[in-house]
Design a protein around this motif. Structure first.
Motif, mmCIF file in Angstrom:
data_model
loop_
_atom_site.group_PDB
_atom_site.id
_atom_site.type_symbol
_atom_site.label_atom_id
_atom_site.label_comp_id
_atom_site.label_asym_id
_atom_site.label_seq_id
_atom_site.Cartn_x
_atom_site.Cartn_y
_atom_site.Cartn_z
ATOM 1 N N HIS A 3 -85.185 4.902 8.633
ATOM 2 C CA HIS A 3 -84.433 3.518 8.992
ATOM 3 C C HIS A 3 -85.769 2.428 9.579
ATOM 4 O O HIS A 3 -85.278 1.367 9.635
ATOM 5 C CB HIS A 3 -83.545 3.707 10.129
ATOM 6 N N ALA A 4 -86.869 2.818 9.155
ATOM 7 C CA ALA A 4 -88.088 1.696 9.263
ATOM 8 C C ALA A 4 -88.964 1.275 8.017
ATOM 9 O O ALA A 4 -88.602 2.212 6.987
ATOM 10 C CB ALA A 4 -89.221 2.432 10.357
ATOM 11 N N HIS A 5 -89.102 0.095 7.885
ATOM 12 C CA HIS A 5 -89.437 -0.476 6.768
ATOM 13 C C HIS A 5 -90.847 -1.118 6.695
ATOM 14 O O HIS A 5 -91.000 -2.006 5.851
ATOM 15 C CB HIS A 5 -88.360 -1.358 5.932
ATOM 16 N N ALA A 6 -91.685 -1.024 8.054
ATOM 17 C CA ALA A 6 -92.708 -1.732 8.042
ATOM 18 C C ALA A 6 -94.028 -1.236 7.198
ATOM 19 O O ALA A 6 -94.454 -2.085 6.523
ATOM 20 C CB ALA A 6 -93.285 -1.626 9.514
ATOM 21 N N LEU A 7 -94.031 -0.065 7.231
ATOM 22 C CA LEU A 7 -94.942 0.784 6.340
ATOM 23 C C LEU A 7 -94.993 0.382 4.870
ATOM 24 O O LEU A 7 -95.744 0.080 3.881
ATOM 25 C CB LEU A 7 -95.210 2.274 6.511
ATOM 26 N N VAL A 8 -93.792 0.745 4.314
ATOM 27 C CA VAL A 8 -93.189 0.375 2.937
ATOM 28 C C VAL A 8 -93.517 -0.955 2.508
ATOM 29 O O VAL A 8 -93.716 -1.312 1.450
ATOM 30 C CB VAL A 8 -91.754 1.045 2.499
ATOM 31 N N PHE A 9 -93.186 -2.022 3.566
ATOM 32 C CA PHE A 9 -93.207 -3.082 3.097
ATOM 33 C C PHE A 9 -94.735 -3.671 3.005
ATOM 34 O O PHE A 9 -94.968 -4.209 1.879
ATOM 35 C CB PHE A 9 -92.690 -4.183 4.026
ATOM 36 N N ILE A 10 -95.773 -2.947 3.805
ATOM 37 C CA ILE A 10 -96.942 -3.733 3.736
ATOM 38 C C ILE A 10 -97.633 -2.677 2.543
ATOM 39 O O ILE A 10 -98.463 -3.381 1.753
ATOM 40 C CB ILE A 10 -97.613 -3.092 4.965
ATOM 41 N N TYR A 11 -97.077 -1.769 2.217
ATOM 42 C CA TYR A 11 -98.061 -0.966 1.027
ATOM 43 C C TYR A 11 -97.331 -1.644 -0.469
ATOM 44 O O TYR A 11 -98.213 -1.956 -1.234
ATOM 45 C CB TYR A 11 -97.306 0.509 1.134
ATOM 46 N N ILE A 12 -96.201 -2.139 -0.411
ATOM 47 C CA ILE A 12 -95.583 -2.842 -1.651
ATOM 48 C C ILE A 12 -96.405 -4.051 -1.598
ATOM 49 O O ILE A 12 -96.739 -4.695 -2.739
ATOM 50 C CB ILE A 12 -93.908 -3.122 -1.765
ATOM 51 N N LEU A 13 -96.560 -4.806 -0.606
ATOM 52 C CA LEU A 13 -97.250 -6.053 -0.509
ATOM 53 C C LEU A 13 -98.542 -6.023 -1.012
ATOM 54 O O LEU A 13 -99.205 -6.976 -1.478
ATOM 55 C CB LEU A 13 -97.063 -6.820 0.972
ATOM 56 N N ARG A 14 -99.243 -4.959 -0.482
ATOM 57 C CA ARG A 14 -100.658 -4.446 -0.922
ATOM 58 C C ARG A 14 -100.790 -4.511 -2.425
ATOM 59 O O ARG A 14 -101.717 -5.045 -3.248
ATOM 60 C CB ARG A 14 -101.005 -3.330 -0.277
ATOM 61 N N ASN A 15 -99.667 -3.721 -3.002
ATOM 62 C CA ASN A 15 -99.769 -3.568 -4.430
ATOM 63 C C ASN A 15 -99.652 -4.633 -5.329
ATOM 64 O O ASN A 15 -100.233 -5.006 -6.320
ATOM 65 C CB ASN A 15 -98.810 -2.250 -4.865
ATOM 66 N N LEU A 16 -98.557 -5.529 -4.614
ATOM 67 C CA LEU A 16 -98.220 -6.644 -5.538
ATOM 68 C C LEU A 16 -99.342 -7.704 -5.346
ATOM 69 O O LEU A 16 -99.554 -8.508 -6.333
ATOM 70 C CB LEU A 16 -97.099 -7.334 -4.682
ATOM 71 N N LEU A 17 -100.223 -7.688 -4.236
ATOM 72 C CA LEU A 17 -101.334 -8.778 -4.169
ATOM 73 C C LEU A 17 -102.371 -8.266 -4.955
ATOM 74 O O LEU A 17 -103.059 -9.047 -5.870
ATOM 75 C CB LEU A 17 -101.778 -8.677 -2.778
ATOM 76 N N LEU A 18 -102.482 -6.960 -5.081
ATOM 77 C CA LEU A 18 -103.665 -6.225 -6.145
ATOM 78 C C LEU A 18 -103.189 -7.030 -7.532
ATOM 79 O O LEU A 18 -103.967 -7.298 -8.283
ATOM 80 C CB LEU A 18 -103.621 -5.121 -5.921
ATOM 81 N N LEU A 19 -101.784 -6.515 -7.589
ATOM 82 C CA LEU A 19 -101.422 -6.638 -8.988
ATOM 83 C C LEU A 19 -101.565 -8.390 -9.653
ATOM 84 O O LEU A 19 -101.645 -8.634 -10.715
ATOM 85 C CB LEU A 19 -99.793 -6.433 -9.190
#
Length: 382
Positions: free
Chosen positions: A201-217
Motif C-alpha cells: 500500500h506504499a508507493h514512494a519507491l515505485v514513484f521515484i523509480y518510474i520518475l527516474r526512468n522517465l527523466l532518463l528517457l
C-alpha cells in the motif's frame, strides 16, 4: 536409537544459518544491474568522447584552416584563422542574390554540450541515490534479516518438536497437538508478513523509480533530437565563407570581403555525434524495459518462502496491482540474492519436495525437516 537421535540433532544444527555478518549492510546493491549498466554508458560515453575531442584539439592546434590571400604574411594568416574561429559565421547569398549569414557556433560549443549531457544523465541517479536509496536500504536489510530468521525459527521449531517427540509417551497425541497448532496459526510470522503487506500500500519507491526512468528517457530523447538538429543544420557544412572586414579592417582595400575556411575537426565531431546518438537510441528500449518490469510480479522469490509455516502472501492472493513498493523491493531482493542465505536452502528444499514421492506429507519446511529428522514413521497423513 540414541545414535539416530544424535544424527538428527546434528543434521538440524547444521541446517541453521549462521548469524549475519556486519558487512551485509555494506554489501547491499541499491541499483539493479541494468540500471548500473545504463549509468555507466549514458554518463561515461559522452565523457570519454569529449576527452578524446579535447585531446585532439590540444594536440592538433588550430581547429580551422582558412585560405588567406597570397599577399598576406604569416601573422596575417594566423590572425585570419583566429578571427574566423572566434566568429564562426558563414556569409553567403540566397537564390535571389541577397546576403545571408548563418551561425556555426554550435560546433564550437559541441564538446561542452556533451559535458552538459553527461551531467543531465547523472541527475536521475542522484535522485534515486538521495531520495529512495536510504529507505530501500533499510527495507532490504530488515526483510533479508527477517527472512533468514524465519528460516532459522522453522529449523529450531523442528528441533523442539524432535525433543518433545522423544519425551512423549504417546506419539499420536504429539501429532494432534502439532496439527492443532497449524490450524490455529501458531507458527506464523506476523511481523514480516504484515510488513510486506504494508509495502503493498506504499508507493514512494515505485514513484521515484518510474520518475527516474522517465527523466532518463526524456534526456535520452532530448539528446538524440539535439544531435539530429545539429546534423540537419550544421554537420553537413564543413566549409564556410568568413568575413574579417570588421572594426579597423573594414576600410582596408586589400582585404577581400569573404575568405573561404574549412573546419579541420569536422569529421571528428561527426563521428562523436553519430556514436552518441546511435548508442542512446539503442538504450531507449532498455529504459522502457526497466520501467515495464514493475507491471508484473516477481513471484518466484516469494513462492519459495511459502515453505515457511503460515507464510502465504501469495496463496491468500494479497498480491494485487504490481505498481507498489513491494514489487520494487522484490526486484532488489532478486539483485541481492547472494545476501539472502536462506533462499538457496529453501530453493533446494523446494526442489527436493518436487522430487519426493509422498508430496502430500510436505507442506512447509517444517514438514520436510521432520521427514529428514526421522519423524515420518509416526506422522499422520494430511
Amino acid at each position: 536409537m540414541s545414535l539416530s537421535h544424535t544424527a538428527a540433532e546434528y543434521m538440524l544444527s547444521d541446517a541453521l544459518l549462521p548469524d549475519p555478518s556486519s558487512s551485509r549492510a555494506k554489501g547491499l546493491r541499491l541499483e539493479l544491474p541494468s540500471d548500473r549498466l545504463l549509468k555507466f554508458v549514458t554518463v561515461g560515453l559522452p565523457l570519454f568522447l569529449v576527452s578524446l575531442a579535447f585531446a585532439r584539439e590540444f594536440s592538433a592546434g588550430s581547429q580551422i584552416s582558412c585560405f588567406s590571400p597570397t599577399n598576406f604574411t604569416g601573422k596575417q594568416s594566423a590572425y585570419t584563422d583566429t578571427a574566423c574561429w572566434d566568429s564562426l559565421i558563414h556569409h553567403g547569398f540566397d537564390a535571389e542574390g541577397r546576403a545571408i549569414t548563418k551561425s556555426l557556433w554550435a560546433l564550437k560549443v559541441f564538446p561542452y554540450s556533451l559535458l552538459v549531457v553527461a551531467v543531465l544523465m547523472y541527475l536521475p541517479y542522484l535522485l534515486w541515490r538521495y531520495a529512495a536509496a536510504p529507505a530501500l536500504h533499510c527495507d532490504l536489510l530488515f526483510i533479508i534479516d527477517e527472512l533468514d530468521k524465519s528460516y532459522n525459527r522453522s529449523v529450531r521449531l523442528v528441533q523442539h518438536m524432535k525433543k518433545i517427540q522423544q519425551a512423549s509417551a504417546e506419539p499420536e497425541h504429539f501429532w494432534e497437538e502439532y496439527e492443532r497448532a497449524r490450524r490455529e496459526r501458531y507458527f506464523e510470522f506476523p511481523l514480516l508478513e504484515r510488513y510486506l503487506t504494508c509495502k503493498q500500500h506504499a508507493h514512494a519507491l515505485v514513484f521515484i523509480y518510474i520518475l527516474r526512468n522517465l527523466l532518463l528517457l526524456l534526456f535520452l530523447a532530448a539528446t538524440c533530437l539535439y544531435l539530429v538538429f545539429l546534423h540537419l543544420n550544421i554537420f553537413f557544412q564543413d566549409e564556410f565563407s568568413c568575413s574579417i572586414k570588421t572594426g579597423l579592417l573594414q576600410v582596408e582595400p586589400h582585404i577581400p570581403p569573404l575568405i573561404p575556411c574549412k573546419l579541420v575537426f569536422f569529421s571528428v565531431f561527426q563521428i562523436i555525434s553519430l556514436s552518441v546518438g546511435s548508442v542512446y537510441v539503442l538504450l531507449i528500449p532498455v529504459v522502457i524495459y526497466n520501467a515495464l518490469q514493475l507491471c508484473q510480479w516477481d513471484k518466484g522469490l516469494l513462492s519459495v518462502y511459502e515453505m515457511l509455516p503460515a507464510f502465504d502472501l501469495l496463496s491468500r492472493r494479497m498480491l494485487t496491482c504490481p505498481l507498489n513498493d513491494l514489487n520494487v523491493i522484490l526486484l532488489f531482493l532478486r539483485a541481492n540474492i547472494s545476501e539472502l542465505t536462506s533462499f538457496s536452502r529453501l530453493n533446494a528444499v523446494s526442489a527436493l519436495r518436487e522430487a519426493t514421492a509422498n508430496k502430500e506429507d510436505i507442506d512447509t519446511v517444517v514438514d520436510f525437516m521432520t521427514l529428514l529428522a526421522g519423524l515420518e514413521t509416526t506422522k499422520p497423513k494430511h
